[in-house]
Scaffold this motif. Structure first.
Motif, mmCIF file in Angstrom:
data_model
loop_
_atom_site.group_PDB
_atom_site.id
_atom_site.type_symbol
_atom_site.label_atom_id
_atom_site.label_comp_id
_atom_site.label_asym_id
_atom_site.label_seq_id
_atom_site.Cartn_x
_atom_site.Cartn_y
_atom_site.Cartn_z
ATOM 1 N N VAL A 107 2.211 -5.087 -1.585
ATOM 2 C CA VAL A 107 2.659 -4.183 -2.647
ATOM 3 C C VAL A 107 2.721 -4.931 -3.978
ATOM 4 O O VAL A 107 3.173 -6.077 -4.041
ATOM 5 N N TYR A 116 4.401 1.342 -3.973
ATOM 6 C CA TYR A 116 5.404 1.697 -2.959
ATOM 7 C C TYR A 116 6.359 2.716 -3.578
ATOM 8 O O TYR A 116 7.014 2.430 -4.580
ATOM 9 N N ALA A 131 4.213 -4.619 3.119
ATOM 10 C CA ALA A 131 4.555 -3.323 3.695
ATOM 11 C C ALA A 131 3.712 -3.092 4.945
ATOM 12 O O ALA A 131 2.481 -3.170 4.897
#
Length: 294
Positions: free
Chosen positions: A107, A161, A208
């Motif tokens: 991210v 995100y 992530a």
């Protein structure tokens, strides 16, 4: 932070990542914070000669929901433990067809839609405005990408995100809205964590781990809890391998981060010294002591 501060790697483990293989000299210790109770004790250890501090974000056994995590206490406790760089690992849903379950995303941007959390160490009595235009450390990200190549883990470089409050997952209309905004993954824990890490002058990188498609996807309703848990456990194993491969690469930093993470407060604190609240300043001794003393 001294220019030559020895790197100490903090690992914030999300769902399924409650420990790390290969650690030696392990010791769980209680670290007190003036901001309240951290999620758990901190695990102090060594990996390939590097000092490591591990914190399970939800606590061991996952007793804490994303909304009940004391993010300020977590970041403050890690800073008090000597941590200089944070590798964050978290489970997310996918907002893109090509980000299938099992994919890892490095991210680099966030949209913060949380609303029930304390988001700053600063406030009345000591005001600071910290830039989070680039909320993650590109230096740490580069090391993670190299580690992913070494371990054969697919790590997609870059992604936005969407941080939602929870505890419920998003509605289908919300999921479609977030897709229209260009978001790539959705989760509940990286905000305000990333903002607070920047305020504490810590390098921060977020990995992530996609467990399933968010509810925009036509096949979402056919996903079972068992399937999600299976992917989650598989992701956790890969995440541990990725972090273990990345940590030795962080040994060589001999000065403060060239991306500016360790000096994020240089021009951020607005309140004049004579107008600062001594009670708040005392609480800020770990996260902002360098800047407040300068």
């Amino acid at each position: 932070m001294a220019e030559s501060a020895r790197p100490v790697v903090g690992i914030i483990g999300g769902s399924g990542v409650y420990d790390l293989d290969g650690l030696t000299d392990k010791e769980w210790r209680t670290v007190e914070s003036p901001w309240g109770q951290p999620s758990d004790q901190l695990l102090f250890a060594t990996l390939d000669g590097m000092p490591v501090v591990f914190l399970p974000r939800h606590g061991r056994g996952h007793p804490l929901s994303p909304s009940s995590i004391n993010y300020r206490a977590n970041i403050d406790a890690l800073k008090r433990a000597g941590v200089t760089e944070i590798l964050s690992v978290s489970a997310v849903g996918s907002l893109r067809e090509d980000l299938e379950p099992g994919t890892f995303v490095l991210v680099d941007q966030f949209i913060d839609r949380t609303f029930a959390r304390e988001k700053s160490f600063f406030g009345q009595g000591c005001v600071a405005h910290v830039s989070v235009a680039h909320p993650v450390c590109g230096r740490l990200g580069g090391h993670l990408l190299d580690a992913a190549t070494e371990t054969g883990i697919r790590l997609v470089e870059g992604g936005t995100y969407l941080a939602m409050e929870g505890l419920q997952f998003s509605t289908k209309a919300e999921s479609k809205l977030y897709r229209s905004w260009g978001c790539d993954v959705i989760g509940m824990t990286n905000m305000p964590e990333a903002k607070l890490a920047r305020e504490a002058e810590l390098c921060y990188a977020s990995v992530a781990m996609v467990t399933d498609f968010d509810c925009w996807h036509p096949d979402h309703d056919h996903v079972t809890v068992e399937q999600v848990v299976k992917v989650l456990l598989s992701n956790a194993d890969k995440a541990r391998s990725l972090v273990k491969a990345a940590i030795p690469r962080l040994k060589d930093r001999e000065a403060a981060c060239e991306k500016g993470c360790h000096h994020a407060l240089d021009h951020a604190i607005i309140t004049a010294p004579e107008s600062r609240d001594p009670t708040l300043v005392a609480k800020l001794d770990a996260v902002a002591g360098r800047a407040l003393r300068s």
